[in-house]
Design a protein around this motif. Structure first.
Motif, PDB file in Angstrom:
ATOM      1  N   LEU A   1       0.822  -1.203   0.000  1.00 23.45           N
ATOM      2  CA  LEU A   1       0.000   0.000   0.000  1.00 23.45           C
ATOM      3  C   LEU A   1       0.861   1.260   0.000  1.00 23.45           C
ATOM      4  O   LEU A   1       0.359   2.363   0.137  1.00 23.45           O
ATOM      5  N   GLN A   2       2.185   1.062  -0.148  1.00 24.55           N
ATOM      6  CA  GLN A   2       3.132   2.180  -0.251  1.00 24.55           C
ATOM      7  C   GLN A   2       4.340   1.694  -1.038  1.00 24.55           C
ATOM      8  O   GLN A   2       4.397   0.531  -1.423  1.00 24.55           O
ATOM      9  N   ASP A   3       5.289   2.595  -1.292  1.00 21.83           N
ATOM     10  CA  ASP A   3       6.461   2.222  -2.095  1.00 21.83           C
ATOM     11  C   ASP A   3       7.220   1.062  -1.469  1.00 21.83           C
ATOM     12  O   ASP A   3       7.654   0.147  -2.159  1.00 21.83           O
ATOM     13  N   PHE A   4       7.430   1.120  -0.171  1.00 19.79           N
ATOM     14  CA  PHE A   4       8.118   0.055   0.540  1.00 19.79           C
ATOM     15  C   PHE A   4       7.786   0.136   2.022  1.00 19.79           C
ATOM     16  O   PHE A   4       7.255   1.149   2.510  1.00 19.79           O
ATOM     17  N   CYS A   5       8.100  -0.942   2.721  1.00 25.14           N
ATOM     18  CA  CYS A   5       7.882  -1.022   4.175  1.00 25.14           C
ATOM     19  C   CYS A   5       9.055  -1.803   4.741  1.00 25.14           C
ATOM     20  O   CYS A   5       8.944  -2.984   5.046  1.00 25.14           O
TER      21      CYS A   5
ATOM     22  N   SER B   1      23.355 -31.246   1.914  1.00 28.71           N
ATOM     23  CA  SER B   1      22.848 -30.065   1.212  1.00 28.71           C
ATOM     24  C   SER B   1      22.860 -28.876   2.158  1.00 28.71           C
ATOM     25  O   SER B   1      22.935 -29.027   3.383  1.00 28.71           O
ATOM     26  N   ALA B   2      22.800 -27.681   1.587  1.00 31.40           N
ATOM     27  CA  ALA B   2      22.776 -26.461   2.388  1.00 31.40           C
ATOM     28  C   ALA B   2      21.922 -25.419   1.684  1.00 31.40           C
ATOM     29  O   ALA B   2      22.051 -25.215   0.473  1.00 31.40           O
ATOM     30  N   VAL B   3      21.038 -24.784   2.438  1.00 32.80           N
ATOM     31  CA  VAL B   3      20.173 -23.733   1.897  1.00 32.80           C
ATOM     32  C   VAL B   3      20.620 -22.393   2.460  1.00 32.80           C
ATOM     33  O   VAL B   3      20.668 -22.204   3.675  1.00 32.80           O
ATOM     34  N   THR B   4      20.970 -21.475   1.558  1.00 34.97           N
ATOM     35  CA  THR B   4      21.311 -20.108   1.946  1.00 34.97           C
ATOM     36  C   THR B   4      20.128 -19.223   1.596  1.00 34.97           C
ATOM     37  O   THR B   4      19.819 -19.014   0.420  1.00 34.97           O
ATOM     38  N   ALA B   5      19.436 -18.734   2.621  1.00 34.25           N
ATOM     39  CA  ALA B   5      18.199 -17.981   2.400  1.00 34.25           C
ATOM     40  C   ALA B   5      18.472 -16.489   2.251  1.00 34.25           C
ATOM     41  O   ALA B   5      19.347 -15.935   2.912  1.00 34.25           O
ATOM     42  N   VAL B   6      17.702 -15.862   1.375  1.00 29.44           N
ATOM     43  CA  VAL B   6      17.681 -14.399   1.257  1.00 29.44           C
ATOM     44  C   VAL B   6      16.211 -13.995   1.350  1.00 29.44           C
ATOM     45  O   VAL B   6      15.509 -13.895   0.350  1.00 29.44           O
ATOM     46  N   ASN B   7      15.752 -13.815   2.586  1.00 32.75           N
ATOM     47  CA  ASN B   7      14.375 -13.418   2.808  1.00 32.75           C
ATOM     48  C   ASN B   7      14.342 -12.144   3.645  1.00 32.75           C
ATOM     49  O   ASN B   7      15.351 -11.448   3.758  1.00 32.75           O
ATOM     50  N   VAL B   8      13.209 -11.853   4.247  1.00 31.33           N
ATOM     51  CA  VAL B   8      13.089 -10.593   4.978  1.00 31.33           C
ATOM     52  C   VAL B   8      14.048 -10.520   6.162  1.00 31.33           C
ATOM     53  O   VAL B   8      14.402  -9.427   6.607  1.00 31.33           O
ATOM     54  N   ALA B   9      14.511 -11.649   6.665  1.00 34.70           N
ATOM     55  CA  ALA B   9      15.476 -11.638   7.758  1.00 34.70           C
ATOM     56  C   ALA B   9      16.821 -11.086   7.306  1.00 34.70           C
ATOM     57  O   ALA B   9      17.562 -10.500   8.099  1.00 34.70           O
ATOM     58  N   GLN B  10      17.156 -11.277   6.018  1.00 35.25           N
ATOM     59  CA  GLN B  10      18.422 -10.771   5.482  1.00 35.25           C
ATOM     60  C   GLN B  10      18.260  -9.397   4.811  1.00 35.25           C
ATOM     61  O   GLN B  10      19.176  -8.579   4.853  1.00 35.25           O
ATOM     62  N   ILE B  11      17.130  -9.179   4.150  1.00 39.81           N
ATOM     63  CA  ILE B  11      16.890  -7.903   3.451  1.00 39.81           C
ATOM     64  C   ILE B  11      15.583  -7.318   3.991  1.00 39.81           C
ATOM     65  O   ILE B  11      14.490  -7.748   3.617  1.00 39.81           O
ATOM     66  N   GLY B  12      15.718  -6.329   4.867  1.00 42.13           N
ATOM     67  CA  GLY B  12      14.536  -5.722   5.465  1.00 42.13           C
ATOM     68  C   GLY B  12      13.587  -5.134   4.448  1.00 42.13           C
ATOM     69  O   GLY B  12      12.374  -5.084   4.655  1.00 42.13           O
ATOM     70  N   GLY B  13      14.146  -4.706   3.300  1.00 42.49           N
ATOM     71  CA  GLY B  13      13.329  -4.108   2.251  1.00 42.49           C
ATOM     72  C   GLY B  13      12.394  -5.083   1.569  1.00 42.49           C
ATOM     73  O   GLY B  13      11.518  -4.668   0.804  1.00 42.49           O
ATOM     74  N   LEU B  14      12.552  -6.374   1.837  1.00 44.37           N
ATOM     75  CA  LEU B  14      11.630  -7.374   1.272  1.00 44.37           C
ATOM     76  C   LEU B  14      10.292  -7.396   2.005  1.00 44.37           C
ATOM     77  O   LEU B  14       9.337  -7.999   1.526  1.00 44.37           O
ATOM     78  N   ASN B  15      10.241  -6.742   3.160  1.00 43.21           N
ATOM     79  CA  ASN B  15       9.004  -6.745   3.942  1.00 43.21           C
ATOM     80  C   ASN B  15       7.830  -6.240   3.109  1.00 43.21           C
ATOM     81  O   ASN B  15       7.914  -5.177   2.497  1.00 43.21           O
TER      82      ASN B  15
ATOM     83  N   VAL C   1       6.024  -4.202  18.147  1.00 41.78           N
ATOM     84  CA  VAL C   1       4.689  -4.419  17.593  1.00 41.78           C
ATOM     85  C   VAL C   1       4.622  -5.786  16.921  1.00 41.78           C
ATOM     86  O   VAL C   1       5.495  -6.145  16.128  1.00 41.78           O
ATOM     87  N   HIS C   2       3.590  -6.555  17.224  1.00 39.00           N
ATOM     88  CA  HIS C   2       3.399  -7.879  16.636  1.00 39.00           C
ATOM     89  C   HIS C   2       2.233  -7.813  15.654  1.00 39.00           C
ATOM     90  O   HIS C   2       1.139  -7.392  15.998  1.00 39.00           O
ATOM     91  N   LEU C   3       2.483  -8.226  14.408  1.00 35.00           N
ATOM     92  CA  LEU C   3       1.449  -8.253  13.384  1.00 35.00           C
ATOM     93  C   LEU C   3       1.799  -9.321  12.374  1.00 35.00           C
ATOM     94  O   LEU C   3       2.788 -10.024  12.511  1.00 35.00           O
ATOM     95  N   ASN C   4       0.950  -9.482  11.342  1.00 35.87           N
ATOM     96  CA  ASN C   4       1.182 -10.529  10.341  1.00 35.87           C
ATOM     97  C   ASN C   4       2.240 -10.050   9.350  1.00 35.87           C
ATOM     98  O   ASN C   4       1.951  -9.612   8.247  1.00 35.87           O
ATOM     99  N   GLY C   5       3.486 -10.154   9.760  1.00 32.90           N
ATOM    100  CA  GLY C   5       4.604  -9.592   9.011  1.00 32.90           C
ATOM    101  C   GLY C   5       5.465  -8.815   9.993  1.00 32.90           C
ATOM    102  O   GLY C   5       5.508  -9.139  11.176  1.00 32.90           O
ATOM    103  N   LEU C   6       6.132  -7.781   9.524  1.00 30.66           N
ATOM    104  CA  LEU C   6       6.969  -6.954  10.390  1.00 30.66           C
ATOM    105  C   LEU C   6       6.569  -5.497  10.254  1.00 30.66           C
ATOM    106  O   LEU C   6       6.140  -5.054   9.185  1.00 30.66           O
ATOM    107  N   ALA C   7       6.703  -4.769  11.349  1.00 31.01           N
ATOM    108  CA  ALA C   7       6.381  -3.342  11.330  1.00 31.01           C
ATOM    109  C   ALA C   7       7.334  -2.586  10.414  1.00 31.01           C
ATOM    110  O   ALA C   7       8.452  -3.040  10.133  1.00 31.01           O
ATOM    111  N   CYS C   8       6.900  -1.421   9.936  1.00 31.22           N
ATOM    112  CA  CYS C   8       7.710  -0.616   9.018  1.00 31.22           C
ATOM    113  C   CYS C   8       8.664   0.299   9.776  1.00 31.22           C
ATOM    114  O   CYS C   8       8.283   0.929  10.763  1.00 31.22           O
TER     115      CYS C   8
END
Length: 218
Positions: free
Chosen positions: A29-33, A76-90, A41-48
């Motif tokens: 609902l905006q350019d980024f969060c 095997s090994a999984v290297t994740a790049v999700n919101v924990a690594q890139i806050g801008g993915l929120n 704050v606890h919500l379905n995702g992470l606060a901005c």
């Protein structure tokens, strides 16, 4: 008038149920969060994070060129790049992983309840597959070579296996900022506290000694 109200209410209910069944991460609902990982704050995702505090590094990650450590039981090994690594993915609804496989390495049967996955083989050869839901439980599998792409539908159990004598590497994109991984064997046999033996023996139709032996591996 009452009939019209009831019909409208019914239509809205159907629309809501349909949207709930197919929805993934919420739309922007905006350019980024950018995720504020310090927020209480606890919500379905992470606060901005406050917009004035956002920096370019919030949209950046380095290190996907580095091979993961495959010295484990699965190889095997999984290297994740999700919101924990890139806050801008929120709130963006996407994430990425690099998967490394040693000789005969396995990414064991697992599921992402919140995400479809599209995988591309960068090096080597992989045997991949997924299983459809009950009651059919149909198994779709294929051997992938370098440059091949395969889709694992959202929520279905799937795997990748390097059944060759050379290492393999894959990149996978996922349709959620936090796909959520449930590895089947870990969840069933590695739960804490353990699932009662009577349940697992009946579910897998094996003796308790077999369940005990498997649980000991976790």
């Amino acid at each position: 008038m009452a009939i019209r109200v009831l019909l409208l209410a019914g239509a809205l209910l159907v629309l809501a149920c349909s949207h709930g069944a197919t929805a993934s991460d919420p739309s922007l609902l905006q350019d980024f969060c950018v995720a504020d990982k310090t927020s209480p704050v606890h919500l379905n995702g992470l606060a901005c994070k406050a917009a004035k505090e956002v920096v370019v590094e919030d949209f950046y990650f380095s290190g996907l060129h580095v091979a993961g450590n495959t010295t484990n039981k699965q190889g095997s090994a999984v290297t994740a790049v999700n919101v924990a690594q890139i806050g801008g993915l929120n709130t963006m609804g996407v994430s990425l992983v690099r998967i490394d496989y040693t000789l005969f390495g396995l990414n064991p049967p697992h599921t992402h309840l919140r995400s479809t996955e599209i995988l591309t083989v960068l090096e080597g050869c992989l045997h991949v597959g997924f299983v459809t839901s009950n009651p059919e439980n149909k198994h779709f599998d294929k051997v992938l070579n370098k440059g091949d792409v395969f889709v694992f539908p959202k929520g279905l159990v799937h795997y990748q296996n390097n059944n060759r004598t050379s290492n393999a590497v894959a990149i996978a994109a996922l349709s959620s900022q936090n796909p959520g991984v449930i590895t089947i064997a870990n969840a069933v046999f590695g739960a804490e506290p353990s699932i009662p033996a009577g349940i697992t023996t009946k579910a897998f139709q094996v003796e308790k000694s077999t369940v005990d032996r498997i649980q000991a591996q976790f």
